[in-house]
Design a protein around this motif. Structure first.
Motif, PDB file in Angstrom:
ATOM      1  N   ALA A 250     -45.155 -21.374 -11.697  1.00 44.95           N
ATOM      2  CA  ALA A 250     -45.461 -23.131 -11.838  1.00 44.95           C
ATOM      3  C   ALA A 250     -46.900 -22.979 -11.441  1.00 44.95           C
ATOM      4  O   ALA A 250     -47.542 -23.931 -12.084  1.00 44.95           O
ATOM      5  CB  ALA A 250     -44.419 -23.780 -11.105  1.00 44.95           C
ATOM      6  N   ALA A 251     -47.374 -22.410 -10.534  1.00 43.78           N
ATOM      7  CA  ALA A 251     -48.708 -22.580  -9.931  1.00 43.78           C
ATOM      8  C   ALA A 251     -49.520 -22.018 -11.230  1.00 43.78           C
ATOM      9  O   ALA A 251     -50.941 -22.844 -11.498  1.00 43.78           O
ATOM     10  CB  ALA A 251     -49.016 -22.026  -8.674  1.00 43.78           C
ATOM     11  N   ALA A 252     -49.277 -20.943 -11.524  1.00 48.86           N
ATOM     12  CA  ALA A 252     -50.174 -20.305 -12.733  1.00 48.86           C
ATOM     13  C   ALA A 252     -50.227 -21.364 -14.047  1.00 48.86           C
ATOM     14  O   ALA A 252     -51.270 -21.514 -14.492  1.00 48.86           O
ATOM     15  CB  ALA A 252     -49.565 -18.939 -13.257  1.00 48.86           C
ATOM     16  N   ALA A 253     -49.099 -21.944 -14.348  1.00 51.11           N
ATOM     17  CA  ALA A 253     -49.008 -22.736 -15.339  1.00 51.11           C
ATOM     18  C   ALA A 253     -49.810 -24.033 -15.288  1.00 51.11           C
ATOM     19  O   ALA A 253     -50.622 -24.443 -16.126  1.00 51.11           O
ATOM     20  CB  ALA A 253     -47.672 -23.314 -15.754  1.00 51.11           C
ATOM     21  N   GLN A 254     -49.835 -24.672 -14.061  1.00 49.76           N
ATOM     22  CA  GLN A 254     -50.491 -25.765 -13.776  1.00 49.76           C
ATOM     23  C   GLN A 254     -52.113 -25.501 -13.744  1.00 49.76           C
ATOM     24  O   GLN A 254     -52.989 -26.165 -13.962  1.00 49.76           O
ATOM     25  CB  GLN A 254     -50.172 -26.477 -12.397  1.00 49.76           C
ATOM     26  N   LEU A 255     -52.475 -24.375 -13.092  1.00 48.48           N
ATOM     27  CA  LEU A 255     -53.927 -23.958 -12.617  1.00 48.48           C
ATOM     28  C   LEU A 255     -54.685 -23.306 -13.926  1.00 48.48           C
ATOM     29  O   LEU A 255     -55.762 -23.127 -13.742  1.00 48.48           O
ATOM     30  CB  LEU A 255     -53.812 -23.383 -11.479  1.00 48.48           C
ATOM     31  N   SER A 256     -53.812 -22.829 -14.756  1.00 50.18           N
ATOM     32  CA  SER A 256     -54.452 -22.017 -15.873  1.00 50.18           C
ATOM     33  C   SER A 256     -55.862 -22.703 -16.411  1.00 50.18           C
ATOM     34  O   SER A 256     -56.658 -22.123 -16.563  1.00 50.18           O
ATOM     35  CB  SER A 256     -53.515 -21.430 -16.789  1.00 50.18           C
ATOM     36  N   GLY A 257     -55.480 -23.893 -16.681  1.00 54.04           N
ATOM     37  CA  GLY A 257     -56.511 -24.734 -17.757  1.00 54.04           C
ATOM     38  C   GLY A 257     -57.823 -24.827 -16.560  1.00 54.04           C
ATOM     39  O   GLY A 257     -58.849 -24.596 -17.175  1.00 54.04           O
ATOM     40  N   PRO A 258     -57.676 -25.594 -15.404  1.00 45.86           N
ATOM     41  CA  PRO A 258     -58.858 -25.613 -14.732  1.00 45.86           C
ATOM     42  C   PRO A 258     -59.297 -24.626 -14.327  1.00 45.86           C
ATOM     43  O   PRO A 258     -60.683 -24.738 -14.120  1.00 45.86           O
ATOM     44  CB  PRO A 258     -57.948 -26.308 -13.430  1.00 45.86           C
ATOM     45  N   ILE A 259     -58.779 -23.446 -14.035  1.00 45.04           N
ATOM     46  CA  ILE A 259     -59.497 -22.338 -13.899  1.00 45.04           C
ATOM     47  C   ILE A 259     -60.106 -21.414 -14.908  1.00 45.04           C
ATOM     48  O   ILE A 259     -61.047 -20.539 -14.846  1.00 45.04           O
ATOM     49  CB  ILE A 259     -58.509 -21.387 -12.937  1.00 45.04           C
ATOM     50  N   GLY A 260     -59.438 -21.695 -15.916  1.00 44.30           N
ATOM     51  CA  GLY A 260     -59.924 -21.014 -17.355  1.00 44.30           C
ATOM     52  C   GLY A 260     -59.332 -19.380 -17.367  1.00 44.30           C
ATOM     53  O   GLY A 260     -59.941 -18.636 -17.909  1.00 44.30           O
ATOM     54  N   ILE A 261     -58.178 -19.400 -16.871  1.00 47.53           N
ATOM     55  CA  ILE A 261     -57.440 -17.971 -17.046  1.00 47.53           C
ATOM     56  C   ILE A 261     -56.229 -18.104 -17.628  1.00 47.53           C
ATOM     57  O   ILE A 261     -55.476 -19.013 -17.238  1.00 47.53           O
ATOM     58  CB  ILE A 261     -57.511 -17.125 -15.604  1.00 47.53           C
ATOM     59  N   PRO A 262     -55.942 -17.451 -18.546  1.00 46.40           N
ATOM     60  CA  PRO A 262     -54.653 -17.583 -19.261  1.00 46.40           C
ATOM     61  C   PRO A 262     -53.224 -17.576 -18.313  1.00 46.40           C
ATOM     62  O   PRO A 262     -53.559 -16.550 -17.276  1.00 46.40           O
ATOM     63  CB  PRO A 262     -54.540 -16.327 -20.237  1.00 46.40           C
ATOM     64  N   ALA A 263     -52.290 -18.152 -18.356  1.00 45.52           N
ATOM     65  CA  ALA A 263     -51.354 -18.390 -17.470  1.00 45.52           C
ATOM     66  C   ALA A 263     -50.770 -17.107 -17.075  1.00 45.52           C
ATOM     67  O   ALA A 263     -50.413 -16.624 -15.818  1.00 45.52           O
ATOM     68  CB  ALA A 263     -50.128 -19.467 -17.790  1.00 45.52           C
ATOM     69  N   PRO A 264     -50.264 -16.327 -18.308  1.00 47.03           N
ATOM     70  CA  PRO A 264     -49.609 -15.138 -17.742  1.00 47.03           C
ATOM     71  C   PRO A 264     -50.622 -14.087 -16.994  1.00 47.03           C
ATOM     72  O   PRO A 264     -50.076 -13.568 -15.972  1.00 47.03           O
ATOM     73  CB  PRO A 264     -49.510 -14.353 -19.222  1.00 47.03           C
ATOM     74  N   ILE A 265     -51.927 -13.942 -17.350  1.00 47.35           N
ATOM     75  CA  ILE A 265     -52.659 -13.049 -16.338  1.00 47.35           C
ATOM     76  C   ILE A 265     -52.987 -13.608 -14.925  1.00 47.35           C
ATOM     77  O   ILE A 265     -52.927 -12.758 -13.912  1.00 47.35           O
ATOM     78  CB  ILE A 265     -53.985 -13.037 -17.103  1.00 47.35           C
ATOM     79  N   LEU A 266     -52.900 -15.045 -15.003  1.00 46.47           N
ATOM     80  CA  LEU A 266     -53.110 -15.858 -13.752  1.00 46.47           C
ATOM     81  C   LEU A 266     -51.986 -15.455 -12.839  1.00 46.47           C
ATOM     82  O   LEU A 266     -52.077 -15.386 -11.702  1.00 46.47           O
ATOM     83  CB  LEU A 266     -53.530 -17.157 -13.958  1.00 46.47           C
ATOM     84  N   GLU A 267     -50.817 -15.572 -13.262  1.00 51.08           N
ATOM     85  CA  GLU A 267     -49.690 -15.514 -12.593  1.00 51.08           C
ATOM     86  C   GLU A 267     -49.282 -13.812 -12.063  1.00 51.08           C
ATOM     87  O   GLU A 267     -49.117 -13.683 -10.847  1.00 51.08           O
ATOM     88  CB  GLU A 267     -48.251 -15.510 -13.695  1.00 51.08           C
ATOM     89  N   THR A 268     -49.823 -12.948 -12.830  1.00 50.98           N
ATOM     90  CA  THR A 268     -49.815 -11.545 -12.349  1.00 50.98           C
ATOM     91  C   THR A 268     -50.594 -11.570 -11.142  1.00 50.98           C
ATOM     92  O   THR A 268     -50.338 -10.854 -10.286  1.00 50.98           O
ATOM     93  CB  THR A 268     -50.266 -10.495 -13.397  1.00 50.98           C
ATOM     94  N   ALA A 269     -51.841 -11.764 -11.179  1.00 49.44           N
ATOM     95  CA  ALA A 269     -52.907 -11.802 -10.127  1.00 49.44           C
ATOM     96  C   ALA A 269     -52.187 -12.854  -8.792  1.00 49.44           C
ATOM     97  O   ALA A 269     -52.241 -12.066  -7.780  1.00 49.44           O
ATOM     98  CB  ALA A 269     -54.294 -12.453 -10.736  1.00 49.44           C
ATOM     99  N   LEU A 270     -51.372 -13.975  -9.167  1.00 49.24           N
ATOM    100  CA  LEU A 270     -51.187 -14.651  -7.979  1.00 49.24           C
ATOM    101  C   LEU A 270     -50.149 -13.743  -7.226  1.00 49.24           C
ATOM    102  O   LEU A 270     -49.751 -13.946  -6.134  1.00 49.24           O
ATOM    103  CB  LEU A 270     -50.542 -15.669  -8.417  1.00 49.24           C
ATOM    104  N   LYS A 271     -49.044 -12.973  -8.018  1.00 51.39           N
ATOM    105  CA  LYS A 271     -48.154 -12.311  -7.486  1.00 51.39           C
ATOM    106  C   LYS A 271     -48.652 -11.216  -6.608  1.00 51.39           C
ATOM    107  O   LYS A 271     -47.894 -10.697  -5.650  1.00 51.39           O
ATOM    108  CB  LYS A 271     -47.074 -11.791  -8.456  1.00 51.39           C
ATOM    109  N   ARG A 272     -49.749 -10.631  -6.844  1.00 51.80           N
ATOM    110  CA  ARG A 272     -50.472  -9.606  -5.965  1.00 51.80           C
ATOM    111  C   ARG A 272     -51.194 -10.049  -4.777  1.00 51.80           C
ATOM    112  O   ARG A 272     -51.748  -9.130  -4.058  1.00 51.80           O
ATOM    113  CB  ARG A 272     -51.029  -8.630  -7.108  1.00 51.80           C
ATOM    114  N   GLN A 273     -51.597 -11.384  -4.958  1.00 52.50           N
ATOM    115  CA  GLN A 273     -52.376 -11.870  -3.722  1.00 52.50           C
ATOM    116  C   GLN A 273     -51.737 -12.307  -2.544  1.00 52.50           C
ATOM    117  O   GLN A 273     -50.445 -12.016  -2.714  1.00 52.50           O
ATOM    118  CB  GLN A 273     -52.841 -13.252  -4.369  1.00 52.50           C
ATOM    119  N   SER A 274     -52.213 -12.360  -1.343  1.00 48.98           N
ATOM    120  CA  SER A 274     -51.640 -12.445  -0.173  1.00 48.98           C
ATOM    121  C   SER A 274     -51.665 -13.959   0.251  1.00 48.98           C
ATOM    122  O   SER A 274     -52.681 -14.847  -0.190  1.00 48.98           O
ATOM    123  CB  SER A 274     -52.242 -11.630   0.761  1.00 48.98           C
ATOM    124  N   TYR A 275     -50.891 -14.385   1.004  1.00 53.01           N
ATOM    125  CA  TYR A 275     -50.855 -15.740   1.593  1.00 53.01           C
ATOM    126  C   TYR A 275     -50.581 -15.816   2.911  1.00 53.01           C
ATOM    127  O   TYR A 275     -49.681 -14.776   3.458  1.00 53.01           O
ATOM    128  CB  TYR A 275     -49.857 -16.420   0.656  1.00 53.01           C
TER     129      TYR A 275
END
Length: 316
Positions: A250-275
């Protein structure tokens, strides 16, 4: 084209000068100027839009400036162009050795799967050990610089037994796609983007090789008088952490436009990120010191440094 760190820093500062100058608040205003990159939680916070009202409540404004990677961002802090930003493990070490007036403020937990050494899908190279004597692209002074050194060392290849090609991510991708380099060490979302669109194959990620921390840093002169603003930024970063960790799709879908990264690519990156943003502590200082000591032993730092000297421990 190989671009030096100094040249990149000068270009970055020149490119951002007009925007930063226009956005700088008047003398009577309070402001925090934040540098961000195309990875990490600062860009997510910018896209989310929750920081501005929280800062306004304590009398602060925020301005934002994007940087291609960590070293130019830290040069901007040292030059007084921004107040706060984030990088990976290696850039603060090079900056401290160069005398930059920065301090560590906080960090995210390790995310070793968020960077990788890539080769073209049809490359005959099947293991890191086969990179001896090969051309490897990475951004000088970046996290991928340290990652490449450690991954090759683990495979029995000493520094100097391969050819580093120092390129920022955009230039490195072009070199990778045209066959001008044999491999590319890079972090997300460039890593995820290369997997999706550049026919890249992973030789190794950072798991079992490096921690790949993300650090938040600030100007040494800024932190004392502006502790409240920094506390608000860190609180909002934690809130974004919690939101993205709970539902990266959901975060990838919402942030894809403002960040300028396609949602599927952003989702992959977010899942590998730490929090889970954390204050600077002795354990992470020790890890940074180990990296600094290795860089100095390899002759990549002009002098030895003591990391704990620039650790800001307010609130710990």
């Amino acid at each position: 084209m190989i671009v030096s760190r100094r040249t990149l820093g000068a270009l970055a500062l020149a490119a951002f000068a007009a925007n930063l100058g226009a956005a700088t608040a008047n003398a009577e205003d309070k402001v925090i100027r934040i540098g961000y990159q195309k990875y990490g939680n600062a860009i997510l916070l910018k896209a989310k839009g929750t920081l501005e009202p929280k800062l306004a409540a304590i009398g602060y404004k925020v301005t934002w400036a994007e940087f291609p990677f960590g070293p130019p961002l830290l040069e901007a802090i040292n030059a007084g162009a921004i107040d706060f930003g984030h990088t990976g493990e290696a850039p603060p070490i090079f900056a401290q050795a160069a005398g930059s007036a920065i301090v560590y403020v906080a960090h995210e937990p390790p995310a070793p799967e968020g960077e990788a050494i890539l080769v073209p899908k049809n490359s005959p190279i099947k293991s890191v050990a086969e990179l001896k004597g090969k051309k490897i692209a990475y951004a000088k002074g970046s996290n991928s610089n340290y990652f490449a050194v450690k991954a090759l060392e683990k495979a029995g290849i000493k520094y100097g037994e391969y050819e580093p090609v120092h390129l920022a991510p955009a230039d490195a991708r072009a070199a990778f796609e045209t066959g001008r380099v044999d491999a590319w060490a890079v972090w997300d979302p460039f890593y995820a983007s290369a997997q999706a669109g550049a026919d890249a194959r992973v030789l190794t990620d950072g798991k079992g090789v490096v921690s790949n921390h993300q650090f938040y840093l600030a100007s040494k002169s800024y932190v004392g008088p502006n502790t409240k603003a920094i506390d608000v930024v860190l609180t909002e970063l934690k809130a974004v952490d919690d939101w993205v960790k709970a539902d990266p799709k959901a975060a990838a879908a919402q942030l894809s436009g403002p960040i300028g990264i396609p949602a599927p690519i952003l989702e992959t990156a977010l899942k590998r990120q730490s929090y889970g943003i954390k204050p600077i502590d002795d354990a992470v200082i020790a890890e940074q010191q180990s990296i600094a000591d290795q860089f100095f032993a390899l002759g990549l730092l002009p002098k030895a440094i003591t990391v704990k000297e620039i650790a800001w421990r307010a609130g710990t």
